[in-house]
Structure formats: C-alpha cells, structure tokens
Design an enzyme around this catalytic site. Structure first.
Site, PDB file in Angstrom:
ATOM      1  N   PRO A 196       0.823  -1.214   0.000  1.00  0.00           N
ATOM      2  CA  PRO A 196       0.000   0.000   0.000  1.00  0.00           C
ATOM      3  C   PRO A 196       0.862   1.271   0.000  1.00  0.00           C
ATOM      4  O   PRO A 196       2.092   1.193  -0.011  1.00  0.00           O
ATOM      5  CB  PRO A 196      -0.745  -0.118   1.326  1.00  0.00           C
ATOM      6  CG  PRO A 196       0.266  -0.731   2.241  1.00  0.00           C
ATOM      7  CD  PRO A 196       1.121  -1.646   1.391  1.00  0.00           C
ATOM      8  N   TRP A 197       0.189   2.430   0.072  1.00  0.00           N
ATOM      9  CA  TRP A 197       0.898   3.703  -0.039  1.00  0.00           C
ATOM     10  C   TRP A 197       1.228   4.333   1.308  1.00  0.00           C
ATOM     11  O   TRP A 197       1.903   5.356   1.357  1.00  0.00           O
ATOM     12  CB  TRP A 197       0.083   4.702  -0.876  1.00  0.00           C
ATOM     13  CG  TRP A 197      -1.379   4.785  -0.504  1.00  0.00           C
ATOM     14  CD1 TRP A 197      -2.428   4.236  -1.192  1.00  0.00           C
ATOM     15  CD2 TRP A 197      -1.946   5.424   0.646  1.00  0.00           C
ATOM     16  NE1 TRP A 197      -3.617   4.492  -0.544  1.00  0.00           N
ATOM     17  CE2 TRP A 197      -3.348   5.228   0.596  1.00  0.00           C
ATOM     18  CE3 TRP A 197      -1.416   6.149   1.716  1.00  0.00           C
ATOM     19  CZ2 TRP A 197      -4.221   5.717   1.560  1.00  0.00           C
ATOM     20  CZ3 TRP A 197      -2.285   6.629   2.685  1.00  0.00           C
ATOM     21  CH2 TRP A 197      -3.666   6.427   2.605  1.00  0.00           C
TER      22      TRP A 197
ATOM     23  N   LYS B   8       4.784  -5.588  -6.271  1.00  0.00           N
ATOM     24  CA  LYS B   8       4.125  -4.463  -6.934  1.00  0.00           C
ATOM     25  C   LYS B   8       3.826  -3.404  -5.875  1.00  0.00           C
ATOM     26  O   LYS B   8       2.942  -3.580  -5.041  1.00  0.00           O
ATOM     27  CB  LYS B   8       2.794  -4.896  -7.567  1.00  0.00           C
ATOM     28  CG  LYS B   8       2.193  -3.770  -8.396  1.00  0.00           C
ATOM     29  CD  LYS B   8       0.701  -3.847  -8.534  1.00  0.00           C
ATOM     30  CE  LYS B   8      -0.055  -3.176  -7.454  1.00  0.00           C
ATOM     31  NZ  LYS B   8       0.098  -1.709  -7.376  1.00  0.00           N
ATOM     32  N   PRO B   9       4.579  -2.293  -5.892  1.00  0.00           N
ATOM     33  CA  PRO B   9       4.255  -1.235  -4.939  1.00  0.00           C
ATOM     34  C   PRO B   9       2.975  -0.518  -5.358  1.00  0.00           C
ATOM     35  O   PRO B   9       2.522  -0.652  -6.497  1.00  0.00           O
ATOM     36  CB  PRO B   9       5.463  -0.297  -5.046  1.00  0.00           C
ATOM     37  CG  PRO B   9       6.037  -0.539  -6.405  1.00  0.00           C
ATOM     38  CD  PRO B   9       5.707  -1.964  -6.772  1.00  0.00           C
ATOM     39  N   SER B  10       2.414   0.252  -4.425  1.00  0.00           N
ATOM     40  CA  SER B  10       1.248   1.065  -4.782  1.00  0.00           C
ATOM     41  C   SER B  10       1.621   1.966  -5.951  1.00  0.00           C
ATOM     42  O   SER B  10       2.716   2.548  -5.983  1.00  0.00           O
ATOM     43  CB  SER B  10       0.821   1.922  -3.594  1.00  0.00           C
ATOM     44  OG  SER B  10      -0.069   2.932  -4.036  1.00  0.00           O
ATOM     45  N   GLU B  11       0.712   2.114  -6.889  1.00  0.00           N
ATOM     46  CA  GLU B  11       0.972   2.973  -8.051  1.00  0.00           C
ATOM     47  C   GLU B  11       1.190   4.424  -7.622  1.00  0.00           C
ATOM     48  O   GLU B  11       1.801   5.203  -8.346  1.00  0.00           O
ATOM     49  CB  GLU B  11      -0.184   2.870  -9.061  1.00  0.00           C
ATOM     50  CG  GLU B  11      -1.574   3.178  -8.528  1.00  0.00           C
ATOM     51  CD  GLU B  11      -2.248   1.989  -7.828  1.00  0.00           C
ATOM     52  OE1 GLU B  11      -1.542   1.078  -7.367  1.00  0.00           O
ATOM     53  OE2 GLU B  11      -3.489   2.004  -7.740  1.00  0.00           O
TER      54      GLU B  11
ATOM     55  N   SER C 201      -6.380  -2.641   1.375  1.00  0.00           N
ATOM     56  CA  SER C 201      -7.746  -2.485   1.873  1.00  0.00           C
ATOM     57  C   SER C 201      -8.495  -3.820   1.848  1.00  0.00           C
ATOM     58  O   SER C 201      -8.066  -4.789   1.196  1.00  0.00           O
ATOM     59  CB  SER C 201      -8.480  -1.469   1.010  1.00  0.00           C
ATOM     60  OG  SER C 201      -8.546  -1.963  -0.305  1.00  0.00           O
TER      61      SER C 201
ATOM     62  N   GLU D 209      -2.977  -8.635   4.985  1.00  0.00           N
ATOM     63  CA  GLU D 209      -2.956  -7.646   6.080  1.00  0.00           C
ATOM     64  C   GLU D 209      -3.833  -6.497   5.624  1.00  0.00           C
ATOM     65  O   GLU D 209      -3.421  -5.699   4.782  1.00  0.00           O
ATOM     66  CB  GLU D 209      -1.526  -7.139   6.318  1.00  0.00           C
ATOM     67  CG  GLU D 209      -0.557  -8.196   6.800  1.00  0.00           C
ATOM     68  CD  GLU D 209      -0.860  -8.661   8.209  1.00  0.00           C
ATOM     69  OE1 GLU D 209      -1.697  -8.044   8.881  1.00  0.00           O
ATOM     70  OE2 GLU D 209      -0.260  -9.663   8.619  1.00  0.00           O
TER      71      GLU D 209
HETATM   72  P1  NAD Z   1      -5.477  -0.548  -1.596  1.00  0.00           P
HETATM   73  O1  NAD Z   1      -6.148  -1.826  -1.289  1.00  0.00           O
HETATM   74  O2  NAD Z   1      -6.202   0.450  -2.392  1.00  0.00           O
HETATM   75  O3  NAD Z   1      -4.120  -0.807  -2.354  1.00  0.00           O
HETATM   76  C1  NAD Z   1      -3.147  -1.684  -1.816  1.00  0.00           C
HETATM   77  C2  NAD Z   1      -2.443  -2.349  -2.946  1.00  0.00           C
HETATM   78  O4  NAD Z   1      -3.356  -3.259  -3.556  1.00  0.00           O
HETATM   79  C3  NAD Z   1      -1.992  -1.379  -4.037  1.00  0.00           C
HETATM   80  O5  NAD Z   1      -0.712  -1.751  -4.500  1.00  0.00           O
HETATM   81  C4  NAD Z   1      -3.046  -1.583  -5.114  1.00  0.00           C
HETATM   82  O6  NAD Z   1      -2.592  -1.268  -6.407  1.00  0.00           O
HETATM   83  C5  NAD Z   1      -3.340  -3.063  -4.950  1.00  0.00           C
HETATM   84  N1  NAD Z   1      -4.601  -3.531  -5.510  1.00  0.00           N
HETATM   85  C6  NAD Z   1      -5.742  -2.844  -5.709  1.00  0.00           C
HETATM   86  N2  NAD Z   1      -6.659  -3.627  -6.289  1.00  0.00           N
HETATM   87  C7  NAD Z   1      -6.106  -4.850  -6.446  1.00  0.00           C
HETATM   88  C8  NAD Z   1      -6.546  -6.084  -7.002  1.00  0.00           C
HETATM   89  N3  NAD Z   1      -7.761  -6.220  -7.525  1.00  0.00           N
HETATM   90  N4  NAD Z   1      -5.703  -7.140  -6.994  1.00  0.00           N
HETATM   91  C9  NAD Z   1      -4.457  -7.025  -6.467  1.00  0.00           C
HETATM   92  N5  NAD Z   1      -3.979  -5.868  -5.971  1.00  0.00           N
HETATM   93  C10 NAD Z   1      -4.790  -4.793  -5.938  1.00  0.00           C
HETATM   94  O7  NAD Z   1      -4.996   0.030  -0.209  1.00  0.00           O
HETATM   95  P2  NAD Z   1      -4.245   1.413   0.023  1.00  0.00           P
HETATM   96  O8  NAD Z   1      -5.291   2.451  -0.149  1.00  0.00           O
HETATM   97  O9  NAD Z   1      -2.984   1.468  -0.761  1.00  0.00           O
HETATM   98  O10 NAD Z   1      -3.803   1.259   1.548  1.00  0.00           O
HETATM   99  C11 NAD Z   1      -4.652   1.521   2.589  1.00  0.00           C
HETATM  100  C12 NAD Z   1      -5.260   0.253   3.144  1.00  0.00           C
HETATM  101  O11 NAD Z   1      -4.230  -0.644   3.538  1.00  0.00           O
HETATM  102  C13 NAD Z   1      -6.053   0.533   4.383  1.00  0.00           C
HETATM  103  O12 NAD Z   1      -7.250  -0.201   4.371  1.00  0.00           O
HETATM  104  C14 NAD Z   1      -5.136   0.051   5.491  1.00  0.00           C
HETATM  105  O13 NAD Z   1      -5.790  -0.280   6.683  1.00  0.00           O
HETATM  106  C15 NAD Z   1      -4.461  -1.096   4.869  1.00  0.00           C
HETATM  107  N6  NAD Z   1      -3.204  -1.380   5.548  1.00  0.00           N
HETATM  108  C16 NAD Z   1      -3.129  -2.469   6.370  1.00  0.00           C
HETATM  109  C17 NAD Z   1      -1.956  -2.753   7.050  1.00  0.00           C
HETATM  110  C18 NAD Z   1      -1.859  -3.955   7.945  1.00  0.00           C
HETATM  111  O14 NAD Z   1      -0.758  -4.256   8.398  1.00  0.00           O
HETATM  112  N7  NAD Z   1      -2.935  -4.665   8.247  1.00  0.00           N
HETATM  113  C19 NAD Z   1      -0.850  -1.921   6.906  1.00  0.00           C
HETATM  114  C20 NAD Z   1      -0.946  -0.819   6.062  1.00  0.00           C
HETATM  115  C21 NAD Z   1      -2.133  -0.564   5.381  1.00  0.00           C
END
Ligand code: NAD
Length: 502
Positions: free
Chosen positions: A172-173, A197-200, A250, A271
């Site tokens: 995530p970011w 794959k890092p967050s875009e 998420s 996670e």
């Molecule tokens: P996000 O789910 O939007 O994105 C996370 C990653 O998943 C990104 O790299 C994104 O490109 C990728 N992604 C999105 N759709 C996908 C798909 N269909 N298949 C595979 N990958 C996909 O989350 P975010 O907005 O970057 O981060 C915030 C979220 O992360 C919050 O909900 C937060 O609670 C959670 N988070 C959890 C922890 C933990 O340890 N539990 C730690 C940090 C963040």
C-alpha cells in the site's frame, strides 16, 4: 459549535529547496532479473508530491507480459536462492540492512516527498526497515523444524521446512518502504524469491531499494513491477507460477486477491484494514492516555491501519478526557516535510483520498456529530486536513464504524465494562485495540475479550520486530514480523524413514 464554526489550523510551509533532485530518483522501468527494464506498457501513472501537488515523475503501468517476465525470473532464481545455507542467506540480508542504513538519508527524502509524511516519520520507517532485515537475518538462522521422532514402529520422522517458491507481493501507499520490508525480509529469509508491486501512488522507495540492492541480491531474487492493482496485482494473483500472494491493503483488495487466488488454490497472506477501538476506563491515567493517543491517533496523518481512531471512554470521565485530548490535538503542527522539526502531521496521500476523508467529515457534520478541534480541510496547496476529534458520536455512526484512514479520531461513551467490550468488538475488522486502566486485573481480563490480533494495555501503536502483527476477522489473516512471518512463508514436509533391519 458546528464543524464549520471551527477556525482551521494552518499549514506550516517549507521555504528551502525541493526535497529531491533528479539524481535521487530511481531509474525508470521495472526491476526484473537484476536490472531495470523498459515496460511493455504504453501508459504511465503520475507520481505526485501530496504536499505541493507537483508531479515528481511517471512510472509505467505494467502489463501481464511484464508480470510474466518478472515471475519467470523469480522462478529461475529460486532453486539456487532456496538452496543457500541459512548462514549465507543471513549474511546477505545483513548486507542488505547495511546498504539501506548507508542510504537512509535519500530514502527518507524520497519517502517524504512521495507520501507527504514528516521527515521524522519517514526516518522511523527507514529505521524500521533496517531493523526488519536485521531481525530476519538473525531469525532465519535460529529457526529449526520440529524435533525428529519415532511415531510409527521402526519409522523415523523428520519435519523439513521448505520455501514456498515464488511469492507475489502487493503493498500500500501509507508506509511504502516499511511494508515492502515487512514482506521482502521474511520472504527472502525463508528461501523464496519474489515479485513486488508497490502502490501505483508511491513506487519510488521500492524502486530505489531495488537499485540500492542490485549488486547484493542475486538477479531474479527480488523483482519489482510497477502498475495498477487490477492489472499487475491481479496478474500476480492469477499467475500459475506464483505460489503465494501477500497483500497489505484495503479489505476490498483483499477480497479481490482471495477470489483470484481461489482458482489456482495458491496461498494468500492478507494484512487489511483496521478500525482500532481504544477503551478508556474511568480509572485510567487520563492525562497520559490523552498524550499517548495524540501520537497513536495522528501518526502518519492517521493513515495507519492500527491508528487509535475510535475511542470508547467511560461516561463518568468523558468530559475530562475530551478536554485533555482536545488540548493535545490542538497543539499538533501540520506542515510540509522539511517545514521544521516540529511538524507532526503531513497531508493525505492523494486528492482522491483527501476527497474521501472530507466526505466522511461532511457526512458526520450533517448527522449532528461535533468536532472539538479540526473538522475541515486546510487552505492552500496540498491535501491537508486539520487533525480532528469528533464527539457526540452515536452508536453505529458511519465515522465510528468505517475506516476513515485520516487525521480523525471519534469519541463515544459507555457506561459498563460489558457494554464497552460489546461495542469495541462490534466491527467487521479486528486488527488492533487498546485498553486503558490502572487495574492490572481488569486490563488482563479485557484483553482476553477483545477480538483483535494485537491488544495493548496502556499503550497503542507500539510495534517490535520480535512480535507478530496481523488481524482477525475482516482485517485478514497471516502474520507479518517475528518468527510467525517466517512460518507463513514456509511449508513443512514430513519425511519418514523405515529403518527396520529385517
Ligand atoms: P489498496 O487496497 O487500495 O491498495 C493496496 C495495494 O493493492 C496497491 O498496490 C493496489 O494497487 C493493490 N490492488 C488494488 N486492487 C487490487 C486487485 N484487484 N488485486 C491485487 N492488488 C490490488 O490500499 P491502500 O489504499 O494502498 O492502503 C490503505 C489500506 O491498507 C487501508 O485499508 C489500510 O488499513 C491497509 N493497511 C493495512 C496494514 C496492515 O498491516 N494490516 C498496513 C498498512 C495498510
């Protein structure tokens, strides 16, 4: 007082040079098989500095072919990497830690510029990254399988621990580098190779990491493909040569990964989000609690899956607690990275996330929820929102139920211990929680009844590499950090020898 009556804080602005020079940026392209390569992709994503709204650079939106190239490289590199003796892998991971520590300064600036987080928070991230690699470098040498034994007559059983193979990682970011390290270190320690794959939105520190480690980690062991979740993340999830997908993100992305992985039955390590309840009893040290929650609620602009974002305080001390907590939050300096050592809170990561959080604030105001401090966006460039405490929050209110992931803490009240626990557990998420009380017995008992993967007593958001991190319920499954992460990225094989002599 309503949300709109409150005078917003201002943003402390940096006056010096930009945090980055072009030389600080990692090379463009994916990092595959030990070098940076151009993408098959025609389109790119803009990488934006959220405190200035300026575009830093562009990164490729990787394609299925890019994923395939990276997975092929990881697969080819795995047998040799997995066959290294623990001592050799450990020494290499120590060199990784050393290299990161040597380049901490540029990593801190890259992370701050890309996320907007204060330099002090980015420094914590880099320090944590180094420690994660050091811990895993040591831990991998100390892990053994279960003892051998005779469990059937004339048959000796051994349990071997093996790598899984190739792991696909999606991050995530909010802590781009640290979350990458939480995956990369145990995955490599356990003898796997990986494609990350890092967050875009925040790919820079992961690409920089690959650049810094290119002459240490053998080609193909660590690969980076940039791009969008539904293409690159989903591509890793679907790929038949990937043995496990590990995602921090998420709940919705977790669902998508679990669904995608079901087809090939590959393992999944998730996670996900959190909405941590913070139960404050009347006998707690309220001043110390308010001070601690200022940090735990607003660290990283509240963009923290374990943030202390949902306070449940005993009715009899609610007014006193809210006054103390509000006074703490009023002191928070909001600003751009580089605007001074006193900056505690930066902007949100993106325009889209800023719109999402201000949407929560508007709907809360419409529902009669009151802000004692903050409650609105801050004027000027950048995605800044004032640190906010919301009170008069009715049970089940959206702001106290859904993960806002911003600088917003809600305060609800309760009158009995049973009510506090019922409401604390009344959430589909279960990542973390805390209980605040001077009674050791009550603290211990309440911990057992709270449904969360981490529960602190008189603390919140204190983490260490030796102890596991991960959720219950909708917060996912799998554990980061500690020996439990090494277990998650390994498989066990039972070997039985028949040693009968006749
Ligand atoms: P996000 O789910 O939007 O994105 C996370 C990653 O998943 C990104 O790299 C994104 O490109 C990728 N992604 C999105 N759709 C996908 C798909 N269909 N298949 C595979 N990958 C996909 O989350 P975010 O907005 O970057 O981060 C915030 C979220 O992360 C919050 O909900 C937060 O609670 C959670 N988070 C959890 C922890 C933990 O340890 N539990 C730690 C940090 C963040």
């Amino acid at each position: 007082m309503t949300l709109t009556d409150l005078k917003p804080a201002t943003v402390q602005r940096a006056t010096g040079d930009s945090l980055l020079t072009p030389a600080d940026l990692p090379p463009a392209g994916h990092f595959i098989d030990g070098s940076f390569v151009t993408s098959e992709a025609a389109d790119t994503t803009e990488v934006v500095d959220p405190s200035t709204e300026r575009v830093i650079t562009q990164v490729a939106n990787g394609t299925a072919d890019d994923v395939d190239r990276a997975v092929t490289a990881a697969r080819a590199a795995q047998p040799a990497w997995g066959a290294l003796l623990p001592k050799a892998r450990s020494e290499l991971l120590h060199r990784v830690a050393d290299r990161i520590a040597e380049h901490a300064e540029v990593l801190v600036r890259l992370e701050s510029a890309n996320t907007g987080k204060p330099l002090s928070v980015a420094q914590d991230d880099v320090d944590g990254t180094v420690d994660t690699f050091r811990f895993m470098a040591g831990a991998l040498r100390a892990t053994t399988s279960m003892a051998a034994g005779e469990y059937a007559e004339d048959h000796l059983s051994l349990i071997l621990r093996e790598p899984l193979g190739v792991v696909g990682v999606v991050t995530p970011w909010n802590y781009p580098l640290l979350m990458a390290a939480w995956k990369i270190a145990p995955i490599l320690a356990a003898g796997n190779t990986l494609v990350i794959k890092p967050s875009e939105q925040t790919p820079l520190s992961t690409l920089k990491l690959a650049e810094l480690l290119a002459d240490i980690v053998p080609a193909g062991v660590l690969n980076v493909v940039t791009g969008l979740g539904p293409v690159v993340g989903a591509g890793l999830t679907a790929h038949p040569e990937v043995d496990m997908v590990a995602l921090t993100g998420s709940v919705n992305s977790g669902r998508a990964v679990a669904r995608g992985a079901a087809e090939s039955l590959k393992r999944v390590h998730l996670e996900l989000g959190g909405k941590a309840p913070v139960v404050v009893f009347a006998d707690a040290n309220l001043k110390a609690t308010a001070e601690a929650l200022r940090v735990a609620g607003f660290y990283n602009s509240g963009q923290e899956c374990g943030a202390a974002c949902r306070v449940l305080v005993e009715e009899s001390v609610a007014d006193e607690f809210v006054a103390l907590f509000t006074a703490q939050v009023q002191q928070i300096v909001v600003g751009q990275p580089g605007a001074g050592d006193d900056v505690e809170v930066g902007p949100l990561v993106s325009r889209a996330h800023y719109d999402r959080v201000t949407g929560f604030l508007s709907r809360a105001a419409e529902a009669g929820v009151r802000a004692t401090v903050g409650g609105a966006a801050l004027e000027g460039t950048g995605y800044f929102i004032a640190p906010t405490v919301l009170v008069d929050v009715p049970e089940g209110a959206e702001c106290a139920r859904d993960e806002i992931f911003g600088p917003v803490v809600t305060v609800e009240t309760f009158s009995t211990e049973d009510e506090a626990i019922r409401r604390a557990n009344d959430t589909p998420l279960g990542l973390s929680a805390s209980v605040w009380t001077e009674s050791g017995r009550r603290g211990h008992d309440v911990v057992r009844r709270l449904d969360a993967g981490t529960v602190w007593v008189n603390a919140h958001l204190v983490l260490a590499n030796e102890v596991p991190w991960g959720g219950f319920k909708g917060s996912g499954y799998g554990r980061d950090l500690s020996l439990y992460a090494l277990d998650d990225y390994s498989r066990t094989k039972h070997v039985m020898h028949n040693h009968a002599r006749s």
